[in-house]
Design a protein around this motif. Structure first.
Motif, PDB file in Angstrom:
ATOM      1  N   VAL A 150       6.031  12.677  15.979  1.00  0.00           N
ATOM      2  CA  VAL A 150       7.232  12.926  15.191  1.00  0.00           C
ATOM      3  C   VAL A 150       7.317  14.388  14.736  1.00  0.00           C
ATOM      4  O   VAL A 150       8.417  14.912  14.504  1.00  0.00           O
ATOM      5  N   GLU A 151       6.176  15.077  14.655  1.00  0.00           N
ATOM      6  CA  GLU A 151       6.177  16.476  14.240  1.00  0.00           C
ATOM      7  C   GLU A 151       6.569  17.420  15.380  1.00  0.00           C
ATOM      8  O   GLU A 151       6.696  18.628  15.154  1.00  0.00           O
ATOM      9  N   SER A 152       6.750  16.870  16.588  1.00  0.00           N
ATOM     10  CA  SER A 152       7.153  17.710  17.727  1.00  0.00           C
ATOM     11  C   SER A 152       8.671  17.841  17.845  1.00  0.00           C
ATOM     12  O   SER A 152       9.160  18.557  18.715  1.00  0.00           O
ATOM     13  N   SER A 153       9.389  17.149  16.992  1.00  0.00           N
ATOM     14  CA  SER A 153      10.856  17.203  17.049  1.00  0.00           C
ATOM     15  C   SER A 153      11.354  18.626  16.809  1.00  0.00           C
ATOM     16  O   SER A 153      10.805  19.367  15.994  1.00  0.00           O
ATOM     17  N   ARG A 154      12.416  18.988  17.497  1.00  0.00           N
ATOM     18  CA  ARG A 154      13.036  20.302  17.332  1.00  0.00           C
ATOM     19  C   ARG A 154      14.515  20.174  16.973  1.00  0.00           C
ATOM     20  O   ARG A 154      15.353  20.988  17.369  1.00  0.00           O
ATOM     21  N   LEU A 155      14.826  19.131  16.224  1.00  0.00           N
ATOM     22  CA  LEU A 155      16.191  18.970  15.733  1.00  0.00           C
ATOM     23  C   LEU A 155      16.507  20.094  14.753  1.00  0.00           C
ATOM     24  O   LEU A 155      15.627  20.600  14.056  1.00  0.00           O
ATOM     25  N   GLY A 179      11.491  21.925   3.694  1.00  0.00           N
ATOM     26  CA  GLY A 179      10.926  22.392   2.443  1.00  0.00           C
ATOM     27  C   GLY A 179       9.532  22.958   2.639  1.00  0.00           C
ATOM     28  O   GLY A 179       8.937  22.843   3.710  1.00  0.00           O
ATOM     29  N   TYR A 180       9.024  23.582   1.591  1.00  0.00           N
ATOM     30  CA  TYR A 180       7.679  24.143   1.644  1.00  0.00           C
ATOM     31  C   TYR A 180       6.634  23.028   1.593  1.00  0.00           C
ATOM     32  O   TYR A 180       6.836  21.985   0.983  1.00  0.00           O
ATOM     33  N   MET A 181       5.512  23.287   2.241  1.00  0.00           N
ATOM     34  CA  MET A 181       4.398  22.361   2.169  1.00  0.00           C
ATOM     35  C   MET A 181       3.559  22.731   0.947  1.00  0.00           C
ATOM     36  O   MET A 181       4.096  23.074  -0.090  1.00  0.00           O
ATOM     37  N   ARG A 182       2.245  22.723   1.072  1.00  0.00           N
ATOM     38  CA  ARG A 182       1.398  23.049  -0.079  1.00  0.00           C
ATOM     39  C   ARG A 182       1.419  24.535  -0.411  1.00  0.00           C
ATOM     40  O   ARG A 182       1.036  24.947  -1.497  1.00  0.00           O
ATOM     41  N   ASP A 183       1.839  25.357   0.557  1.00  0.00           N
ATOM     42  CA  ASP A 183       1.972  26.785   0.305  1.00  0.00           C
ATOM     43  C   ASP A 183       3.187  27.291   1.069  1.00  0.00           C
ATOM     44  O   ASP A 183       3.916  26.520   1.687  1.00  0.00           O
ATOM     45  N   ALA A 184       3.391  28.606   1.042  1.00  0.00           N
ATOM     46  CA  ALA A 184       4.594  29.183   1.658  1.00  0.00           C
ATOM     47  C   ALA A 184       4.426  29.448   3.148  1.00  0.00           C
ATOM     48  O   ALA A 184       5.338  29.953   3.788  1.00  0.00           O
ATOM     49  N   LYS A 185       3.271  29.117   3.721  1.00  0.00           N
ATOM     50  CA  LYS A 185       3.007  29.444   5.122  1.00  0.00           C
ATOM     51  C   LYS A 185       3.633  28.454   6.098  1.00  0.00           C
ATOM     52  O   LYS A 185       3.784  28.759   7.268  1.00  0.00           O
ATOM     53  N   ALA A 186       3.940  27.258   5.641  1.00  0.00           N
ATOM     54  CA  ALA A 186       4.491  26.243   6.543  1.00  0.00           C
ATOM     55  C   ALA A 186       5.577  25.452   5.835  1.00  0.00           C
ATOM     56  O   ALA A 186       5.604  25.356   4.610  1.00  0.00           O
ATOM     57  N   LYS A 187       6.469  24.906   6.627  1.00  0.00           N
ATOM     58  CA  LYS A 187       7.545  24.074   6.086  1.00  0.00           C
ATOM     59  C   LYS A 187       7.511  22.699   6.735  1.00  0.00           C
ATOM     60  O   LYS A 187       7.034  22.522   7.844  1.00  0.00           O
ATOM     61  N   GLY A 188       8.044  21.745   6.005  1.00  0.00           N
ATOM     62  CA  GLY A 188       8.044  20.396   6.531  1.00  0.00           C
ATOM     63  C   GLY A 188       8.692  19.411   5.581  1.00  0.00           C
ATOM     64  O   GLY A 188       9.562  19.762   4.782  1.00  0.00           O
ATOM     65  N   ILE A 222       0.840  -1.204   0.000  1.00  0.00           N
ATOM     66  CA  ILE A 222       0.000   0.000   0.000  1.00  0.00           C
ATOM     67  C   ILE A 222       0.869   1.246   0.000  1.00  0.00           C
ATOM     68  O   ILE A 222       1.666   1.468   0.924  1.00  0.00           O
ATOM     69  N   GLN A 223       0.716   2.066  -1.020  1.00  0.00           N
ATOM     70  CA  GLN A 223       1.452   3.323  -1.107  1.00  0.00           C
ATOM     71  C   GLN A 223       0.611   4.479  -0.576  1.00  0.00           C
ATOM     72  O   GLN A 223      -0.597   4.525  -0.793  1.00  0.00           O
ATOM     73  N   ASP A 224       1.272   5.424   0.096  1.00  0.00           N
ATOM     74  CA  ASP A 224       0.563   6.615   0.559  1.00  0.00           C
ATOM     75  C   ASP A 224       1.573   7.708   0.905  1.00  0.00           C
ATOM     76  O   ASP A 224       2.706   7.427   1.291  1.00  0.00           O
ATOM     77  N   THR A 225       1.116   8.954   0.767  1.00  0.00           N
ATOM     78  CA  THR A 225       1.939  10.121   1.097  1.00  0.00           C
ATOM     79  C   THR A 225       1.333  10.849   2.282  1.00  0.00           C
ATOM     80  O   THR A 225       0.108  10.995   2.376  1.00  0.00           O
ATOM     81  N   THR A 226       2.185  11.293   3.189  1.00  0.00           N
ATOM     82  CA  THR A 226       1.735  12.153   4.274  1.00  0.00           C
ATOM     83  C   THR A 226       2.694  13.334   4.381  1.00  0.00           C
ATOM     84  O   THR A 226       3.835  13.269   3.913  1.00  0.00           O
ATOM     85  N   TYR A 227       2.223  14.421   4.967  1.00  0.00           N
ATOM     86  CA  TYR A 227       3.041  15.627   5.123  1.00  0.00           C
ATOM     87  C   TYR A 227       3.351  15.823   6.604  1.00  0.00           C
ATOM     88  O   TYR A 227       2.437  15.874   7.432  1.00  0.00           O
ATOM     89  N   LEU A 228       4.638  15.918   6.925  1.00  0.00           N
ATOM     90  CA  LEU A 228       5.062  16.220   8.289  1.00  0.00           C
ATOM     91  C   LEU A 228       5.260  17.723   8.383  1.00  0.00           C
ATOM     92  O   LEU A 228       6.138  18.293   7.732  1.00  0.00           O
ATOM     93  N   ASN A 229       4.438  18.355   9.192  1.00  0.00           N
ATOM     94  CA  ASN A 229       4.400  19.815   9.272  1.00  0.00           C
ATOM     95  C   ASN A 229       5.198  20.298  10.480  1.00  0.00           C
ATOM     96  O   ASN A 229       4.869  19.948  11.621  1.00  0.00           O
ATOM     97  N   TYR A 230       6.221  21.093  10.231  1.00  0.00           N
ATOM     98  CA  TYR A 230       7.046  21.630  11.309  1.00  0.00           C
ATOM     99  C   TYR A 230       6.848  23.140  11.435  1.00  0.00           C
ATOM    100  O   TYR A 230       7.802  23.903  11.563  1.00  0.00           O
TER     101      TYR A 230
END
Length: 437
Positions: free
Chosen positions: A322-327, A91-100, A73-81
């Protein structure tokens, strides 16, 4: 991983993160010295992310070796930081307001939904947002599009799944691109994909849309389909009509093929829906022959298993945080994501083992010390020690620690309450170990 020290540290860190999936690194590591060692490991150039994932993939392949059927099963998810844009390399997400980070997985399961593990993993970061017109985008070679990830994962599936007798790639509507179907044909790969585009098909001396073509076929029967409920809602059963038709997909004008390629379209439509907005209405495409209702139902059931990868991603994001990481650098973050992805798989796997093999000994999923800790916690209110004998009992008691009530009407506990209870069990296990119980 080039040194014995790195390997030993990696094992230690994986154990710490697995024991505390809800905690950030500083809490999961237990003390400042361990925390510093974990951060050093994540920034150590000798610790190779690809080697770490390769080790997991090799175990995945061993688990499904000899299986009659594996669903890839293939699937894509976005990790938002969002709020942590200072991490270098995001990198940019779907727009310039968030990166991930864009994360694409191939999760392998059997027909009953038991997860064997991950077969492929891709991470992408958009360093710029390109504004390309639809016409210009269509002219780009597939290798220059983000959708190329579906083909790359398909190639990995074919390459690494030769140990299984039959493998079927399952994808949602994002994979409905001509190049994907063409690649399946070239590789001899089986697929079931939900249709997004109302493609043109060749029909005798004329052309029709795929939807119109399959709607002209007779209803071959009706079946019950369980719909996964939203957060806090129970799954519901709906009755759908089923049609199928063999179709010849017309190749795009840009391709040098005139004859098109054969496929089978399956159309299911909910009868008596509550509203049009909630109506279940799927059009699936497969290259595996469908000749009757039984065959169509089989492919529908395979596609329904696609929800497994959604649940896995939920465990990774909401459970393992996993999106709470601050590395502070993408290289560290990518290694951390890979590590936590393996931790998330273990929690996901434990839940399914208990569901599919409820009478299997609890020792199949828990260590002796974890079983002792769970026995104490299960009988804490009555001040007794409750023996934990089976995987079903083990997972149920862990889930109760996470808020699961265990009533007859509650059904089987899901991964959400299991990962909440897992942290409490891990803390109790650490205490027993410290006491040298």
């Amino acid at each position: 991983m080039e040194t014995k020290g790195s390997i030993a540290r990696m094992i230690k860190v994986m154990e710490e993160l697995s024991s505390n999936p809800l905690a950030p690194i500083n809490q999961a590591s237990g003390d400042w010295a361990s925390t510093k060692a974990t951060y050093r490991l994540l920034s150590n150039p000798k610790v190779n992310e690809e080697e770490l994932f390769r080790a997991h993939r090799e175990q995945t392949i061993k688990r499904f070796e000899g299986e009659e059927l594996v669903l890839a099963i293939q699937d894509t998810t976005y990790l938002n930081y969002v709020g942590h844009e200072s991490c270098a390399g995001l990198g940019y997400m779907r727009d310039a307001k968030a990166k991930g980070v864009l994360l694409h997985h191939t999760l392998c399961i059997n027909e009953q939904g038991l997860p064997f593990g991950l077969l492929s993993q891709q991470k992408r970061t958009r360093q710029e947002l390109k504004k390309t017109s639809h016409g210009a985008m269509k002219k780009l070679p597939i290798e220059e599009k983000e959708s190329y990830r579906w083909l790359e994962a398909l190639r990995a599936t074919v390459s690494f799944s030769k140990g299984a007798k039959k493998v079927v790639t399952i994808c949602d509507r994002e994979a409905d691109i001509y190049e994907f179907f063409e690649e399946c044909r070239n590789l001899g790969a089986n697929y079931v994909v939900r249709v997004l585009q109302n493609r043109v098909v060749l029909h005798e001396d004329e052309t029709k849309s795929i939807r119109k073509s399959v709607l002209e076929s007779k209803i071959c029967g009706t079946i019950n389909v369980a719909i996964v409920g939203r957060e806090g809602e129970k799954a519901k059963q709906v009755v759908v009509s089923v049609r199928f038709a063999e179709v010849t997909m017309k190749n795009p004008k840009s391709k040098n093929f005139d004859s098109g390629f054969q496929a089978y379209a399956i159309y299911l439509d909910e009868l008596n829906p509550v509203s049009e907005e909630e109506r279940l209405n799927w059009l699936l495409l497969t290259n595996i022959p469908v000749t009757d209702l039984e065959g169509a139902t089989e492919k529908i059931n395979w596609y329904k298993r696609r929800w497994s990868v959604e649940t896995y991603h939920k465990v990774l994001k909401s459970g393992c945080k996993v999106e709470s990481s601050r590395l502070e650098h993408i290289d560290r973050l990518n290694l951390y994501i890979t590590m936590m992805g393996i931790v998330a798989w273990r929690l996901f796997w434990m839940t399914h083992i208990a569901r599919s093999e409820p009478d299997k000994p609890a020792s199949a999923v828990l260590t002796e010390l974890e079983l002792q800790a769970l026995s104490f916690l299960a009988g804490k209110k009555k001040k007794i020690v409750v023996p934990i004998k089976t995987t079903f009992q083990a997972i149920t008691e862990i889930a109760k620690l996470g808020g699961f009530l265990g009533r007859k009407s509650d059904g089987f506990p899901g991964p959400i309450v299991v990962w909440r209870g897992w942290e409490k069990l891990s803390n109790a296990t650490d205490l027993l170990e410290a006491m040298d119980y």
